[in-house]
Design a protein around this motif. Structure first.
Motif, PDB file in Angstrom:
ATOM      1  N   VAL A   1      15.972  20.003  59.816  1.00 14.68           N
ATOM      2  CA  VAL A   1      16.048  21.305  59.210  1.00 14.68           C
ATOM      3  C   VAL A   1      16.790  22.751  60.006  1.00 14.68           C
ATOM      4  N   ALA A   2      17.521  23.139  60.423  1.00 19.10           N
ATOM      5  CA  ALA A   2      17.259  24.877  61.186  1.00 19.10           C
ATOM      6  C   ALA A   2      17.664  25.738  59.918  1.00 19.10           C
ATOM      7  N   VAL A   3      17.037  27.083  60.273  1.00 20.59           N
ATOM      8  CA  VAL A   3      17.433  28.391  59.767  1.00 20.59           C
ATOM      9  C   VAL A   3      18.543  27.993  59.519  1.00 20.59           C
TER      10      VAL A   3
ATOM     11  N   PHE B   1      15.014  24.815  47.005  1.00 18.46           N
ATOM     12  CA  PHE B   1      14.794  25.261  47.671  1.00 18.46           C
ATOM     13  C   PHE B   1      14.432  26.193  48.050  1.00 18.46           C
ATOM     14  N   ARG B   2      13.368  26.547  47.352  1.00 20.58           N
ATOM     15  CA  ARG B   2      12.161  27.752  48.123  1.00 20.58           C
ATOM     16  C   ARG B   2      11.294  27.110  48.619  1.00 20.58           C
TER      17      ARG B   2
ATOM     18  N   ILE C   1       9.683  26.560  54.947  1.00 21.29           N
ATOM     19  CA  ILE C   1       8.800  25.241  55.087  1.00 21.29           C
ATOM     20  C   ILE C   1       9.960  25.580  56.814  1.00 21.29           C
ATOM     21  N   VAL C   2      11.328  25.305  56.799  1.00 21.32           N
ATOM     22  CA  VAL C   2      12.563  25.814  57.830  1.00 21.32           C
ATOM     23  C   VAL C   2      12.204  27.111  58.475  1.00 21.32           C
ATOM     24  N   THR C   3      11.355  28.491  57.366  1.00 17.33           N
ATOM     25  CA  THR C   3      11.593  29.125  58.162  1.00 17.33           C
ATOM     26  C   THR C   3       9.813  29.361  58.884  1.00 17.33           C
ATOM     27  N   GLU C   4       9.294  28.660  58.242  1.00 20.60           N
ATOM     28  CA  GLU C   4       7.804  28.532  58.300  1.00 20.60           C
ATOM     29  C   GLU C   4       7.855  27.859  59.486  1.00 20.60           C
ATOM     30  N   ASN C   5       8.642  26.999  60.210  1.00 17.18           N
ATOM     31  CA  ASN C   5       8.630  25.686  62.190  1.00 17.18           C
ATOM     32  C   ASN C   5       9.502  27.503  62.413  1.00 17.18           C
TER      33      ASN C   5
ATOM     34  N   ALA D   1       5.288  38.309  57.495  1.00 20.57           N
ATOM     35  CA  ALA D   1       6.453  38.042  57.269  1.00 20.57           C
ATOM     36  C   ALA D   1       5.698  35.744  56.613  1.00 20.57           C
ATOM     37  N   SER D   2       4.884  35.099  57.203  1.00 19.30           N
ATOM     38  CA  SER D   2       4.180  34.040  56.767  1.00 19.30           C
ATOM     39  C   SER D   2       3.079  34.249  55.779  1.00 19.30           C
TER      40      SER D   2
END
Length: 390
Positions: free
Chosen positions: A254-256, A271-272, A277-281, A305-306
């Motif tokens: 899944v992409a941002v 969703f959260r 996971i998506v933004t952390e990748n 941000a992490s």
């Protein structure tokens, strides 16, 4: 006493105690480091990306094979005395204390077809327990490195990674991924380990904080955690549900840019979890690019941000971790985040050398003001992975 001399003295003392305890010298001493994760939390079991490094704190195992199937285990810490088990009768179950980690490794090796005889083992470790620095995986990696050599199993590092994961998942009962053992087995001095958890592809990324005038502080909050509890498992279940609903093999796929559509398909909580996971990748890949192009002084905003994502979307922080992170940032750290599985453990703070003492003092004072246990604060540097040391 320099670091090498101190390590040699520790190894010699461990071998002497082994002989005094078991009546003969060990066949060798093997060591494996704990790890700090720079960025990429809970992405490993989602087949994503992580950026840990092996630290200069290690578990050391002195081992001697036996001619029967008896396993005898003793550690230099804690109050658990000499433990015994039968190598021919190991089954996953309610094994208590640190001995479940070496016994899990033996069981996993047997499941893989490796014949493991009985052995005597003395464990010594300076990886802080329960601090989110992977003390358990350090034990497992030291043990599998020793037994791989002593039994002549000829396992590759990739096989040892998967077998220690199998030990954690099926014997210990912790649904962890492959990040911790990959860092411990594949670490290198002066480098972080950029790991693709889908295919175990590894690239070593320079992380020379000292050359950039920085130190990486670890702030052990003294809030112990356990990966075998429900918090970790429920996060993993949410990720699996999200992948299923979105029709992908894993959240790695899944992409941002897909998050807007995902928000309409998933319940708010799931969703959260997915968004973290998506933004952390994405943050891991940005961190790797930034380290290569500009160096460690430029990754602070990604660390910040992490932490916000883990605190708000994945909800695995705790008040002590937030206090450590916020205080470190307010007193000179260029970036800070919790590290490890969460629900306690440690935070890291990337800090200019000139502000190190200021950050240390401020965090200790903040914990005292809040009536909390005094945290342990220490620096770590990227170290070598698992190896025979004697």
């Amino acid at each position: 006493m320099n670091t090498t001399t101190r390590a040699d003295a520790q190894t010699g003392a461990q071998a002497d105690r082994f002989k005094a305890t078991f009546g003969a010298a060990p066949h060798g001493v093997w060591a494996a480091p704990g790890r700090v994760n720079l960025i990429g939390e809970h992405t490993d079991y989602n087949e994503g990306f992580v950026l840990p490094f092996a630290i200069d704190k290690r578990a050391r195992t002195a081992v001697r094979l036996r001619s029967d199937s008896t396993i005898r285990l003793l550690s230099t810490f804690g109050d658990q005395g000499l433990a015994e088990a039968d190598a021919a009768a190991l089954t996953p179950g309610p094994v208590k204390g640190w001995v479940k980690y070496p016994l899990g490794v033996v069981w996993a090796l047997q499941q893989h077809g490796v014949e493991v005889p009985g052995f005597d083992l003395l464990l010594d470790s300076d990886v802080p327990l329960g601090a989110g620095l992977s003390s358990s995986h350090a034990i497992e990696c030291a043990v599998i490195t020793a037994l791989n050599e002593l039994t002549g199993a000829g396992l590759s590092v990739e096989e040892m990674v998967r077998l220690t994961q199998h030990a954690e998942n099926a014997f210990v009962g912790a649904p962890t991924g492959i990040m911790d053992q990959s860092a411990s087995l594949r670490g290198a001095r002066g480098h972080a380990v950029f790991l693709d958890c889908r295919d175990q592809a590894v690239e070593l990324v320079p992380f020379e904080a000292q050359e950039a005038g920085l130190v990486l502080l670890v702030i052990d909050t003294k809030v112990s955690h356990s990966h075998a509890d429900g918090g970790y498992a429920s996060r993993r279940a949410s990720c699996e549900l999200g992948a299923q609903v979105l029709g992908v093999k894993a959240l790695r796929d899944v992409a941002v840019a897909d998050l807007d559509e995902a928000s309409g398909l998933l319940d708010e909580l799931t969703f959260r979890r997915v968004r973290h996971i998506v933004t952390e990748n994405d943050r891991v890949r940005q961190a790797v690019d930034t380290l290569r192009a500009q160096g460690p002084a430029h990754i602070g905003s990604l660390l910040d941000a992490s932490h916000a994502s883990m605190r708000d979307d994945f909800e695995i922080s705790c008040p002590e971790l937030d206090l450590a992170v916020d205080t470190a940032r307010a007193h000179g750290a260029i970036g800070a985040r919790m590290t490890g599985g969460g629900f306690g453990g440690s935070a890291i703070a990337l800090t200019p050398v000139a502000q190190e003492q200021q950050v240390r003092d401020a965090v200790v004072h903040a914990f005292a003001e809040a009536g909390l246990t005094r945290p342990d604060i220490f620096t770590v540097t990227p170290a070598a992975g698992a190896e025979r040391i004697s």
